[in-house]
Write an enzyme that holds these catalytic residues in place. Structure first.
Site, PDB file in Angstrom:
ATOM      1  N   ASP A  74       0.761 -18.670 -20.423  1.00  0.00           N
ATOM      2  CA  ASP A  74      -0.128 -19.827 -20.294  1.00  0.00           C
ATOM      3  C   ASP A  74       0.162 -20.883 -21.362  1.00  0.00           C
ATOM      4  OD1 ASP A  74      -1.996 -20.710 -18.483  1.00  0.00           O
ATOM      5  OD2 ASP A  74      -3.730 -20.108 -19.668  1.00  0.00           O
ATOM      6  N   ASP A 101      -7.608 -17.819 -14.436  1.00  0.00           N
ATOM      7  CA  ASP A 101      -8.421 -17.745 -15.650  1.00  0.00           C
ATOM      8  C   ASP A 101      -9.725 -16.985 -15.415  1.00  0.00           C
ATOM      9  OD1 ASP A 101      -6.511 -19.304 -16.988  1.00  0.00           O
ATOM     10  OD2 ASP A 101      -7.429 -21.160 -16.274  1.00  0.00           O
TER      11      ASP A 101
END
Length: 341
Positions: free
Chosen positions: A198, A239
């Site tokens: 990420d 997420d």
């Protein structure tokens, strides 16, 4: 447990619909919606047997590389092909996937109103000319697929943010409910790898943000804002689902020992704190943030500190859901279910 899940479902539905009738702060909406989706998915994952799909350590180590390859492929598709063409193909794909996910999400609620044999009797359908390929389903699943398909048709025709969010939440709940990390060691490998993934793709390349903005499909939740220059805040489903399956593992660890949800509370609190930090930093710098940068350390840190405090590091690291399944089969499934509830 069931009452808590029902209340969370109602709260999630109310929160999703709220922006249609009242002004809702998008930052608060992001936090509450994501946390409730994780909560519902976690409790739905607690069953006498572990979730169907279990990730191995090898899969966990490869996942960031596979994710990177898929992300880069999508970036190149949007760069060299017509954006409308790519999104049209993706819409067809997500129409089918969305119907399945939404049907599976509403099925438990519908089962209570349908004849018992509709829920239990399997129908086997074999593909013409490919008799070895077959699909098993029940009448209840067919009934649940009817509103699911109509809803996906509305999404495909209108692309309304509400339809996007409902499908996205169905994907999140199903992902958390159906996927298992198997052990906390595998979970640590996966979360650490995606933590690095990420950061690299958000901070060091324009790829992640570009794909998120171009990708017209329910892979992200959209939260309406009052800013005409930025009409929606976004949160990627990864997420929610990736940390969510780790938090769900903590809940099933508690349930397997017949204890209260002590480690679940720690992991869930860590997820909430990590998400709040993401929102604070994003608003401070007015720039997209890799949510896992804040969520992963918070979830793993809260859980680690709790088990260190309780001096239960070894039981937590040795936990393996495959052994949990064996125990539940050797003993009474009803007793296991009572422990969970």
């Amino acid at each position: 447990m069931k009452n808590c899940e029902r209340l969370a479902n109602l709260a999630l539905a109310g929160l999703t619909l709220a922006p249609l009738v009242v002004k809702v702060d998008p930052n608060l909406n992001v936090i509450l919606t994501a946390c409730l989706a994780v909560y519902v998915g976690c409790y739905r994952s607690v069953k006498p047997t572990p979730p169907l799909e279990t990730m191995s350590k090898e899969h966990a180590m490869r996942f960031p590389f596979i994710g990177s390859a898929m992300l880069l492929s999508l970036f190149l598709l949007f760069k060299f092909l017509s954006k409308d063409l790519v999104n049209a193909v993706l819409t067809c794909y997500f129409f089918v996937l969305g119907t399945v996910a939404l049907s599976a999400t509403i099925l438990p609620a519908m089962k209570r109103f349908l004849p018992k044999h509709w829920n239990e009797d399997l129908i086997i359908w074999r593909f013409p000319y490919f008799r070895s390929l077959e699909i098993e389903f029940t009448r209840s699943q067919i009934i649940a697929a009817i509103p699911g398909s109509f809803f996906c048709a509305w999404y495909a025709s209108q692309k309304h943010w509400l339809a996007n969010n409902i499908l996205g939440l169905a994907f999140c709940i199903q992902g958390i409910e159906m996927l298992s990390l198997g052990s906390f060691k595998t979970g640590a490998i996966l979360l650490t790898g995606l933590f690095v993934y990420d950061i690299l793709w958000v901070f060091f390349t324009p790829v992640m943000v570009s794909v998120a903005k171009s990708f017209d499909a329910p892979i992200k939740l959209l939260f309406p804002t009052a800013d005409s220059a930025r009409p929606f805040s976004m949160l990627g489903l990864g997420d929610i689902v990736i940390p969510g399956i780790f938090v769900a593992l903590a809940l099933r660890f508690d349930a397997s020992r017949g204890k209260e949800s002590q480690y679940f509370k720690s992991a869930f609190s860590g997820y909430t704190v990590g998400l709040v930090l993401t929102i604070i930093v994003m608003n401070w710098f007015q720039a997209a943030q890799p949510a896992l940068l804040y969520i992963v350390p918070a979830v793993m840190g809260f859980l680690a500190l709790h088990c260190i405090w309780n001096r239960e590091v070894k039981p937590l690291l040795e936990f393996d859901e495959s052994n949990t399944e064996i125990k539940s089969q050797e003993g009474s499934t009803d007793e296991y279910s009572k422990k969970v509830e």
